[in-house]
Scaffold this motif. Structure first.
Motif, PDB file in Angstrom:
ATOM      1  N   VAL A   1     -19.840   2.591 -35.888  1.00 23.51           N
ATOM      2  CA  VAL A   1     -18.537   1.987 -36.190  1.00 23.51           C
ATOM      3  C   VAL A   1     -18.561   1.641 -37.672  1.00 23.51           C
ATOM      4  O   VAL A   1     -19.132   0.633 -38.082  1.00 23.51           O
ATOM      5  CB  VAL A   1     -18.276   0.731 -35.328  1.00 23.51           C
TER       6      VAL A   1
ATOM      7  N   VAL B   1     -11.300  -1.673 -32.971  1.00 26.85           N
ATOM      8  CA  VAL B   1     -12.162  -2.655 -33.620  1.00 26.85           C
ATOM      9  C   VAL B   1     -11.353  -3.907 -33.916  1.00 26.85           C
ATOM     10  O   VAL B   1     -10.366  -3.859 -34.652  1.00 26.85           O
ATOM     11  CB  VAL B   1     -12.729  -2.087 -34.942  1.00 26.85           C
TER      12      VAL B   1
ATOM     13  N   VAL C   1     -15.688  -4.165 -30.105  1.00 24.29           N
ATOM     14  CA  VAL C   1     -15.296  -2.760 -30.172  1.00 24.29           C
ATOM     15  C   VAL C   1     -15.052  -2.270 -28.756  1.00 24.29           C
ATOM     16  O   VAL C   1     -15.890  -2.443 -27.876  1.00 24.29           O
ATOM     17  CB  VAL C   1     -16.388  -1.894 -30.834  1.00 24.29           C
TER      18      VAL C   1
ATOM     19  N   GLU D   1     -11.324   5.325 -35.626  1.00 21.60           N
ATOM     20  CA  GLU D   1     -11.402   3.873 -35.561  1.00 21.60           C
ATOM     21  C   GLU D   1     -10.029   3.288 -35.847  1.00 21.60           C
ATOM     22  O   GLU D   1      -9.374   3.669 -36.814  1.00 21.60           O
ATOM     23  CB  GLU D   1     -12.401   3.334 -36.581  1.00 21.60           C
TER      24      GLU D   1
END
Length: 165
Positions: free
Chosen positions: A88, A110, A117, A146
């Protein structure tokens, strides 16, 4: 986000099960989950499935003494290649994959407040994004996606705090 390492006296059943599944997955792919790679994955799972590489290095140092960062990073690279772990970037953290360990591109949600997460498997959305990237002749075709925001738990806490004010 980071949890303290649990005692090495015995593994929780869930962690032991995840390690067995990872071992079988690697064997099915013809790759080797060496003792060192397995240990890094175990330490990640013992931290709740999310940790920074240096936290994992500290955990290994507690067990073995001096451990080079490259040892942990090489193990994490292998685990990512096997789709057992995701990086991440927004948090500079690694998380254990919660899906079937196949070639996939998850949506990683996130939380910018608590750093939680959530991994979503949404092939339709991922393919749509990658199709647009191909149309734009982009080189970003193999990455996880993300999305940063505020999770429901943090939003609820903010609402409570706003109501008290």
């Amino acid at each position: 986000m980071t949890q303290k390492l649990k005692p090495a006296s015995g593994l929780p059943a869930k962690v032991a099960s995840q390690l067995e599944a990872a071992q079988a997955h690697c064997r099915a792919l013809g790759s080797r989950l060496t003792a060192q790679r397995k240990e890094v994955f175990e330490l990640l799972l013992l931290r709740g499935g999310a940790a920074k590489a240096y936290d994992l290095q500290d955990d290994m140092r507690e067990r073995h003494g001096r451990v080079a960062p490259s040892t942990v990073y090489r193990a994490l690279e292998f685990l990512m290649a096997q789709h057992l772990v995701h990086r991440v970037d927004a948090l500079n953290t690694f998380i254990a994959c919660n899906a079937e360990h196949q070639a996939h591109h998850p949506l990683l949600l996130v939380c910018s407040r608590c750093e939680a997460v959530t991994e979503l498997q949404d092939d339709e959305t991922s393919e749509l994004v990658f199709a647009r990237l191909r149309q734009a002749d982009s080189g970003f075709l193999g990455a996880d996606i993300e999305v940063k925001g505020v999770c429901g738990k943090c939003r609820a806490q903010e609402t409570k705090e706003a109501a008290r004010a």
